[in-house]
Design an enzyme around this catalytic site. Structure first.
Site, PDB file in Angstrom:
ATOM      1  N   ASN A  16       0.831  -1.216   0.000  1.00  0.00           N
ATOM      2  CA  ASN A  16       0.000   0.000   0.000  1.00  0.00           C
ATOM      3  C   ASN A  16       0.859   1.257   0.000  1.00  0.00           C
ATOM      4  O   ASN A  16       0.529   2.238  -0.674  1.00  0.00           O
ATOM      5  CB  ASN A  16      -0.967  -0.009   1.184  1.00  0.00           C
ATOM      6  N   HIS A 111      -8.427  -1.519   5.632  1.00  0.00           N
ATOM      7  CA  HIS A 111      -8.709  -2.859   6.144  1.00  0.00           C
ATOM      8  C   HIS A 111      -9.250  -3.722   5.005  1.00  0.00           C
ATOM      9  O   HIS A 111     -10.098  -3.270   4.232  1.00  0.00           O
ATOM     10  CB  HIS A 111      -9.731  -2.777   7.288  1.00  0.00           C
TER      11      HIS A 111
END
Ligand code: GRF
Length: 205
Positions: A16, A111
């Site tokens: 990420n 998440h």
């Protein structure tokens, strides 16, 4: 206008963070990464950083006698680097009220499920075992709970009949790499307003 300075906390692979760096380099995201901090000296995310001129360091929990001292060390480093938004990208620790008070409303997390379904660890496995037909990812502001803060953006992905945990995780993380830079851009453009549990997104001027 000055760029928003973000500080990224990550414990593992760092894909990420890579997506955020790629979005900046592609001109899709106008932020400055002030610092990358890992709590894990072996983390791959730190190895990635050797390719970039971005400050990165490890703050190892084992070197602190209390959680508060550990979090204080992270907060100090973020403040030294003038970080305005804390970006959790696979940071495998729950932050306490002590830390959250220091960056109230200025901590984001991603998440790998459609919250509030499947919070906590192994979210992809939870979705498969539950028999969900759709899962996805969620970017949210961080509060004291486990993946419970106000939701900023979500993206759904299908759960396929022959999915393994790995195949589902790959499909979800691909969506994460698009969603997280978008959420950061909205924040930096001043387009997010939090009212209770709801996050309102205003149109671009
Ligand atoms: C991602 O699946 C993210 O949703 C979760 O931890 C994982 C981090 O992956 N919070 P990476 O380290 O960014 O590759």
């Amino acid at each position: 206008m000055n760029k928003t300075v973000i500080g990224v906390l990550a414990s593992g692979r760092g894909s990420n963070l890579q997506a955020i760096i790629d979005a900046i380099q592609a001109g899709r995201l106008d932020v400055k990464i002030g610092v990358v901090i890992s709590d894990n000296p072996e983390a791959n995310v730190l190895k990635r950083m050797v390719n970039y001129d971005i400050p990165s360091l490890c703050i190892d929990r084992r070197q602190f006698s209390s959680r508060q001292d550990f979090e204080a060390a992270i907060a100090e480093e973020l403040n030294i680097r003038h970080v305005e938004l804390v970006v959790l990208a696979g940071f495998m620790r729950i932050l306490s009220r002590y830390f959250i008070d220091r960056f109230e409303g200025k901590i984001m997390n991603i998440h790998p499920s459609l919250l509030p379904s499947f919070p906590g660890e192994n979210a992809q496995q939870q979705a498969l075992e539950y028999g969900a037909k759709v899962s996805g990812c969620t970017v949210h502001f961080v509060d004291e709970g486990m993946d419970t803060g106000p939701i900023i953006l979500q993206e759904a992905v299908p759960v396929l009949e022959d999915d393994t945990v790995e195949a589902l995780a790959d499909r979800i993380v691909h969506a994460e790499h698009i969603l997280y830079p978008r959420a950061l851009a909205l924040y930096c453009e001043g387009r997010l307003t939090v009212a209770g549990r709801r996050v309102y997104i205003t149109d671009k001027e």
